[in-house]
Scaffold this active site. Sequence first.
Site, short mmCIF file in Angstrom:
data_model
loop_
_atom_site.label_atom_id
_atom_site.label_comp_id
_atom_site.label_asym_id
_atom_site.label_seq_id
_atom_site.Cartn_x
_atom_site.Cartn_y
_atom_site.Cartn_z
N ASP A 79 0.84 -1.19 0.00
CA ASP A 79 0.00 0.00 0.00
C ASP A 79 0.88 1.25 0.00
O ASP A 79 1.88 1.32 0.71
CB ASP A 79 -0.89 -0.03 1.25
CG ASP A 79 -1.87 1.12 1.30
OD1 ASP A 79 -2.74 1.18 0.42
OD2 ASP A 79 -1.77 1.94 2.23
N GLU A 137 1.71 -0.09 -4.92
CA GLU A 137 0.76 0.93 -5.35
C GLU A 137 1.48 2.27 -5.43
O GLU A 137 1.97 2.77 -4.41
CB GLU A 137 -0.40 1.03 -4.37
CG GLU A 137 -1.37 2.16 -4.71
CD GLU A 137 -2.28 2.54 -3.54
OE1 GLU A 137 -3.38 3.04 -3.80
OE2 GLU A 137 -1.86 2.35 -2.37
#
Length: 537
Positions: free
Chosen positions: A202, A270
Site C-alpha cells: 500500500d 501501489e
Amino acid sequence: MEKNPDWWRGAVIYQIYPRSFQDSNGDGIGDLPGIAARLDHVARLGADAIWISPFFTSPMKDFGYDVSDYRDVDPMFGTLADFDALVARAHDLGIRVMIDLVLSHSSDRHPWFRESRASRDNPRADWYVWADPRPDGTPPTNWLSIFGGSAWAWDARREQYYLHNFLASQPDLNFHNPEVQAALLEATRFWLERGVDGFRLDTINFYFHDKNLRDNPPLPPEERNDRTAPKVNPYNHQMHLFDKSRPENLEFLRKFRSVLAPYGAAAVGEVGDAERGLQIMAEYTSGGDKVQMCYPFELLQPARVSAEALGRTFAQLAAEAPDAWPCWSLSNHDVVRHVTRWNLGPAAVRGWLVLLLSLRGSVCLYQGEELGLPEADVAFEDLQDPYGIEFWPEFKGRDGCRTPMAWRRDDEQAGFTTAARAWLPVAPAHLPLSVAAQEGEAGSLLEFYRAALAWRRAHPILSQGGMGAPTVSGDTFAFTREGPGGSCLFCIFNLGDDPAPLDSPAGSWRDIAGDLGGVAPGTRTLPGWGFAIWAGA
C-alpha cells in the site's frame, strides 16, 4: 506449491476485499473462512493468485488500512488458524496468496505509537514523524493529507505535531529510523513463514519524507488532475516533492526484496503519484533488485482512456524504463468501478478485458468485475468510508465499489450473508448479475472472463513475451507481442464506439481470438470496441 521465483511475471491476480467477499458467521461482515469457502470461484475463473486487502488487527477507522498489530488477524475476520487454512486451500487449488502490507503508517492504537507519543525520550520516540510547530504554532510544513486538511496533527503529550498522510488516526512511521525498517521487515518475514507468496504494498511511495521538512511548491492550475485525489480535494494543488516519493526509498526496497528472495515471493506496489507515477514505477521495478511490479494509475483514472493517451503511456514507459514491469488494472477498492466510471457497454467491457490481457505486464482483477457489477449507489446515511463522508456529495467515497459480492439472485443479501443486513447494503442492481445468474450461461460476462483468462494461459507469449512499440490511429491502438524463435502476435483494438479501418500488416496471419469475438485476417474494418489478435502463420 512449486517454487518458481518468476511466478508473478504475467500473472493474473484477483483482488479480494475481505469485508465484502463472503460472510461465514452471519455477522454481516466478510471473513477469512468465507474467502476460503469461495476460492473455487477464483480457481474456475482462472486467476493465478489472490490479493487479500488488509485483515490485520485494527480499529477499522480506515477499514484495515490502519494496522494496530502487524502479526495477527482481527477477530472480525477470524484467526491465524483461519488464515493458515485459507493459504492451504488456495495452494491446493493452485492459487498463490498475496496480502496487503500497509507499511507507511500504522493505527494510532498500535503499541508503537502509544509508546512514541508518551514522551520525547522513550525508546520509540523517533519511530514516527514528529516535528515542532512553527514559531506561530502552525504545522511545520504545508503538506496536506489525502483525506483532507493538513497532514499534521497536534499531540498535547509531546507538544509536537505528528505526520499523517491519511487520517489523523494513521500516523506515519519514520522510515529514516533503521529500527523501524527492521521491525517492518520482521513483520514481513512473519507472513512469509506462514506461506504467503507475495505482497501488495500500500502507498509504496509514501514511506519516506523529506528530513529537512521543506514545503511543497504549488502546482500550476493547468497541471492539476484528479488521478490521485478527487477534484474537490486541495491535495491536487501541490507538487508533492517532499512529502513522498523520496529517493531514500530505493534502498529500503532493495532490503525488502532481499527478504522476499529466499521464499520466491513477489511484491506489487501501489504508486500514488499523479505527476510522476510512471517514472516512479520505473525506478521501483527496474534493475531486478527492488519490487517486481507496480501498478500505476493510468488505467484507474476517472476519464475514459483514449487510444492516444494509452499510446503516450507506453511511449513514456519505453523511454524511461523499458524493463519495468507494470501490473495493469481497471478497477480496485479505491475507485469507481470501471463499468460505471467509463460508462462502458457490453462490447466495451469485453474489449477492455482482452486489451488488458494482451498488454505486457501482469493483471489485477477486482472482485465482481467478472460479473460486470456497476458502482453501487450508497445513501449518505449508509456510508462507512471517512473519505466519502468528508467530501460528500461532490465525492461520494469508496463504498460504492466495496459493497458485498453478488453470489445469488434469489436472496436480498445476494448469498453474501445470513444476517438481516450486511455492513454495506447489497445493491439490488447486482442481483441479476450474480454468479448464480451467469454461471453456465452462454454469452454471460462471467463465462467470457473465464474464456479470456484460459485463452491468455493458452498463449504464453501474452504473459511472458515482449511488446513492440504501439501505434495509434484515431481510436485504434495496435502493437505486437514477441516471443521466442521469432514468434509474433499482431494485436489491434478499437477504443471507440464507431467502426474504424483495420490496416492489416504485411505477411501471413491466423486468427487466435475468434472464440472471444476477434475479427479474422483479411477484415478491413473493426467494429466499435472490436479487436483482432493474429499469430504469424
